[in-house]
Design an enzyme around this catalytic site. Structure first.
Site, PDB file in Angstrom:
ATOM      1  N   LYS A   1      -2.518  -6.546   5.877  1.00 25.83           N
ATOM      2  CA  LYS A   1      -2.506  -5.240   5.215  1.00 25.83           C
ATOM      3  C   LYS A   1      -2.734  -4.189   6.284  1.00 25.83           C
ATOM      4  O   LYS A   1      -3.811  -4.100   6.861  1.00 25.83           O
ATOM      5  CB  LYS A   1      -3.602  -5.216   4.164  1.00 25.83           C
ATOM      6  CG  LYS A   1      -3.513  -4.062   3.205  1.00 25.83           C
ATOM      7  CD  LYS A   1      -2.908  -4.552   1.900  1.00 25.83           C
ATOM      8  CE  LYS A   1      -2.663  -3.429   0.924  1.00 25.83           C
ATOM      9  NZ  LYS A   1      -3.681  -2.427   0.854  1.00 25.83           N
TER      10      LYS A   1
ATOM     11  N   GLU B   1       5.526  -1.394  -1.066  1.00 32.75           N
ATOM     12  CA  GLU B   1       4.607  -0.606  -1.901  1.00 32.75           C
ATOM     13  C   GLU B   1       5.171   0.763  -2.262  1.00 32.75           C
ATOM     14  O   GLU B   1       5.664   1.489  -1.412  1.00 32.75           O
ATOM     15  CB  GLU B   1       3.291  -0.426  -1.136  1.00 32.75           C
ATOM     16  CG  GLU B   1       2.253   0.363  -1.906  1.00 32.75           C
ATOM     17  CD  GLU B   1       0.974   0.501  -1.130  1.00 32.75           C
ATOM     18  OE1 GLU B   1       0.287  -0.516  -0.930  1.00 32.75           O
ATOM     19  OE2 GLU B   1       0.663   1.623  -0.699  1.00 32.75           O
TER      20      GLU B   1
ATOM     21  N   LYS C   1     -12.066  -6.219   2.765  1.00 31.99           N
ATOM     22  CA  LYS C   1     -12.040  -4.753   2.952  1.00 31.99           C
ATOM     23  C   LYS C   1     -13.442  -4.257   3.268  1.00 31.99           C
ATOM     24  O   LYS C   1     -14.332  -4.315   2.421  1.00 31.99           O
ATOM     25  CB  LYS C   1     -11.509  -4.121   1.660  1.00 31.99           C
ATOM     26  CG  LYS C   1     -11.324  -2.623   1.698  1.00 31.99           C
ATOM     27  CD  LYS C   1     -10.671  -2.120   0.413  1.00 31.99           C
ATOM     28  CE  LYS C   1     -10.288  -0.660   0.493  1.00 31.99           C
ATOM     29  NZ  LYS C   1      -9.666  -0.157  -0.735  1.00 31.99           N
TER      30      LYS C   1
ATOM     31  N   ASN D   1       1.132   1.035  -6.205  1.00 29.23           N
ATOM     32  CA  ASN D   1      -0.236   1.409  -5.848  1.00 29.23           C
ATOM     33  C   ASN D   1      -0.714   2.512  -6.786  1.00 29.23           C
ATOM     34  O   ASN D   1      -0.122   3.591  -6.847  1.00 29.23           O
ATOM     35  CB  ASN D   1      -0.295   1.883  -4.383  1.00 29.23           C
ATOM     36  CG  ASN D   1      -1.706   1.814  -3.834  1.00 29.23           C
ATOM     37  OD1 ASN D   1      -2.670   1.809  -4.611  1.00 29.23           O
ATOM     38  ND2 ASN D   1      -1.844   1.763  -2.526  1.00 29.23           N
TER      39      ASN D   1
ATOM     40  N   GLU E   1      -8.794  -9.120  -1.423  1.00 30.42           N
ATOM     41  CA  GLU E   1      -8.755  -8.408  -0.140  1.00 30.42           C
ATOM     42  C   GLU E   1     -10.087  -8.427   0.611  1.00 30.42           C
ATOM     43  O   GLU E   1     -11.151  -8.232   0.022  1.00 30.42           O
ATOM     44  CB  GLU E   1      -8.356  -6.959  -0.399  1.00 30.42           C
ATOM     45  CG  GLU E   1      -8.114  -6.135   0.855  1.00 30.42           C
ATOM     46  CD  GLU E   1      -7.173  -4.995   0.576  1.00 30.42           C
ATOM     47  OE1 GLU E   1      -5.946  -5.229   0.564  1.00 30.42           O
ATOM     48  OE2 GLU E   1      -7.661  -3.876   0.323  1.00 30.42           O
TER      49      GLU E   1
ATOM     50  N   GLU F   1      -1.717  -2.565  -7.714  1.00 25.23           N
ATOM     51  CA  GLU F   1      -2.654  -2.414  -6.612  1.00 25.23           C
ATOM     52  C   GLU F   1      -3.643  -1.270  -6.852  1.00 25.23           C
ATOM     53  O   GLU F   1      -3.247  -0.210  -7.331  1.00 25.23           O
ATOM     54  CB  GLU F   1      -1.907  -2.082  -5.309  1.00 25.23           C
ATOM     55  CG  GLU F   1      -0.849  -3.070  -4.891  1.00 25.23           C
ATOM     56  CD  GLU F   1      -0.097  -2.580  -3.661  1.00 25.23           C
ATOM     57  OE1 GLU F   1       0.958  -3.128  -3.367  1.00 25.23           O
ATOM     58  OE2 GLU F   1      -0.564  -1.622  -3.000  1.00 25.23           O
ATOM     59  N   SER F   2      -4.872  -1.486  -6.454  1.00 27.50           N
ATOM     60  CA  SER F   2      -5.913  -0.455  -6.307  1.00 27.50           C
ATOM     61  C   SER F   2      -6.597  -0.048  -7.619  1.00 27.50           C
ATOM     62  O   SER F   2      -5.963   0.089  -8.665  1.00 27.50           O
ATOM     63  CB  SER F   2      -5.374   0.812  -5.648  1.00 27.50           C
ATOM     64  OG  SER F   2      -4.922   0.548  -4.351  1.00 27.50           O
TER      65      SER F   2
HETATM   66  O1  LIG Z   1      -8.508   2.297  -0.063  1.00 28.93           O
HETATM   67  C1  LIG Z   1      -8.234   3.458   0.324  1.00 28.93           C
HETATM   68  O2  LIG Z   1      -9.027   4.411   0.230  1.00 28.93           O
HETATM   69  C2  LIG Z   1      -6.917   3.753   0.951  1.00 28.93           C
HETATM   70  C3  LIG Z   1      -6.665   5.016   1.424  1.00 28.93           C
HETATM   71  C4  LIG Z   1      -5.477   5.303   2.043  1.00 28.93           C
HETATM   72  C5  LIG Z   1      -4.521   4.322   2.210  1.00 28.93           C
HETATM   73  C6  LIG Z   1      -4.745   3.032   1.731  1.00 28.93           C
HETATM   74  C7  LIG Z   1      -5.930   2.757   1.105  1.00 28.93           C
HETATM   75  N1  LIG Z   1      -6.207   1.498   0.642  1.00 28.93           N
HETATM   76  C8  LIG Z   1      -5.371   0.381   0.880  1.00 28.93           C
HETATM   77  C9  LIG Z   1      -5.129  -0.372  -0.344  1.00 28.93           C
HETATM   78  O3  LIG Z   1      -3.984  -0.456  -0.716  1.00 28.93           O
HETATM   79  C10 LIG Z   1      -6.271  -0.995  -1.058  1.00 28.93           C
HETATM   80  O4  LIG Z   1      -7.147  -1.518  -0.111  1.00 28.93           O
HETATM   81  C11 LIG Z   1      -5.904  -2.101  -2.019  1.00 28.93           C
HETATM   82  O5  LIG Z   1      -4.904  -1.712  -2.899  1.00 28.93           O
HETATM   83  C12 LIG Z   1      -7.164  -2.505  -2.818  1.00 28.93           C
HETATM   84  O6  LIG Z   1      -7.669  -1.361  -3.488  1.00 28.93           O
HETATM   85  P1  LIG Z   1      -9.112  -1.355  -4.156  1.00 28.93           P
HETATM   86  O7  LIG Z   1      -9.187  -2.546  -5.066  1.00 28.93           O
HETATM   87  O8  LIG Z   1      -9.185  -0.069  -4.912  1.00 28.93           O
HETATM   88  O9  LIG Z   1     -10.101  -1.450  -3.060  1.00 28.93           O
END
Ligand SMILES: O=C(O)c1ccccc1NCC(=O)[C@H](O)[C@H](O)COP(=O)(O)O
Length: 263
Positions: A117, A166, A57, A187, A55, A217-218
């Site tokens: 996204k 998601e 970001k 997520n 991503e 995810e995340s």
């Molecule tokens: O990233 C956030 O804080 C967030 C908050 C609210 C809604 C969505 C959010 N993120 C979007 C995503 O789904 C993430 O960018 C993606 O899954 C990657 O996550 P990470 O590896 O933890 O940056």
């Protein structure tokens, strides 16, 4: 008190109404129809081994500023060199610092499927994604009722794209499965509290049929997390923060991808 997700979507709707005035739907549809056919996002994520969706970001509601990314195309090229299966581009501006210009730049730079996204709540945004060359879009079950979700999934399919649907809990997972989603992202971040629970994927993955592509995810920090998720049934991981804050995005993608090989 509105949740974080509700607040984000309020801002998205405001920005959307400005764009709709600047670019009417008919004009967007002509731009979308002039694009080359969408790449097969689902096929890319179904490939053997653990696929990595890497991503672009810049910032997030949970962490604030993450990385200065002056050249998203260059970052996407590095992700591709590391073996990413797809690149995710956050296009939401207010909380994530993204834009459709980022999507355009990444689309032009790589030949991989690109995920738009964002917080998609109207068909206009699906057309917009296609007009800017996206192959995959995110549909967040928590943000949509079944009527809207069904309509957006159908339009996504009609435009040749893949919907990454998601979910965050059991009820949302059942809704996604019942509506026929074929690519389901679990997520680990609760979008109402922003807490990350790494166990969420392991808990919900058994509810997702094996015929679906399962995306975790995340909160995925490194190859060990990726390996754990692959063992729990992930076909793909979606990673933002760890890649944009680490020193070598190509090596980090490669390590996560390779960690899934031995599952
Ligand atoms: O990233 C956030 O804080 C967030 C908050 C609210 C809604 C969505 C959010 N993120 C979007 C995503 O789904 C993430 O960018 C993606 O899954 C990657 O996550 P990470 O590896 O933890 O940056």
């Amino acid at each position: 008190m509105p949740s974080v997700l509700d607040q984000i979507i309020d801002g998205v709707r405001d920005d959307l109404s400005t764009r709709q005035q600047d670019t009417p739907l008919e004009q967007l549809q002509r731009l979308a129809e002039a694009q080359p056919a969408a790449r097969d996002g689902e096929g890319a994520l179904r490939a053997p081994g653990l696929s990595v969706i890497a991503e672009v970001k810049r910032s997030s509601p949970s962490k604030g500023a993450l990385a200065d990314i002056p050249d998203p195309a260059e970052l996407a090229t590095r992700y591709a060199a590391g073996g990413a299966s797809a690149v995710s581009v956050l296009t939401e501006a207010r909380r994530f610092g993204g834009s459709l210009a980022d999507l355009d730049a990444v689309r032009a730079a790589i030949d991989l499927p690109v995920l738009r996204k964002d917080f998609v709540v109207t068909p206009y945004q699906v057309w917009e994604a296609r007009a800017h060359g996206a192959d995959i879009i995110l549909l967040i079950v928590a943000a949509l009722d079944d009527v809207a979700l069904r309509e957006l999934m159908a339009l996504t399919r009609q435009l040749g794209m893949t919907a990454l649907v998601e979910v965050h809990d059991e009820v949302e997972t059942t809704r996604a499965v019942d509506l026929g989603a074929s690519v389901i992202g679990v997520n680990n971040r609760n979008l109402k509290t922003l807490d990350v629970d790494p166990e969420t994927f392991s808990r919900l993955a058994p509810l997702v049929p094996e015929t679906c592509v399962r995306v975790a995810e995340s909160g995925i920090r490194d190859h060990e997390d990726a390996a754990m998720l692959a063992r729990a049934g992930a076909d793909a991981v979606l990673v933002g923060e760890a890649l944009v804050t680490g020193g070598d995005p190509s090596a980090a993608v490669d390590a996560m991808r390779s960690a899934g090989v031995a599952r």
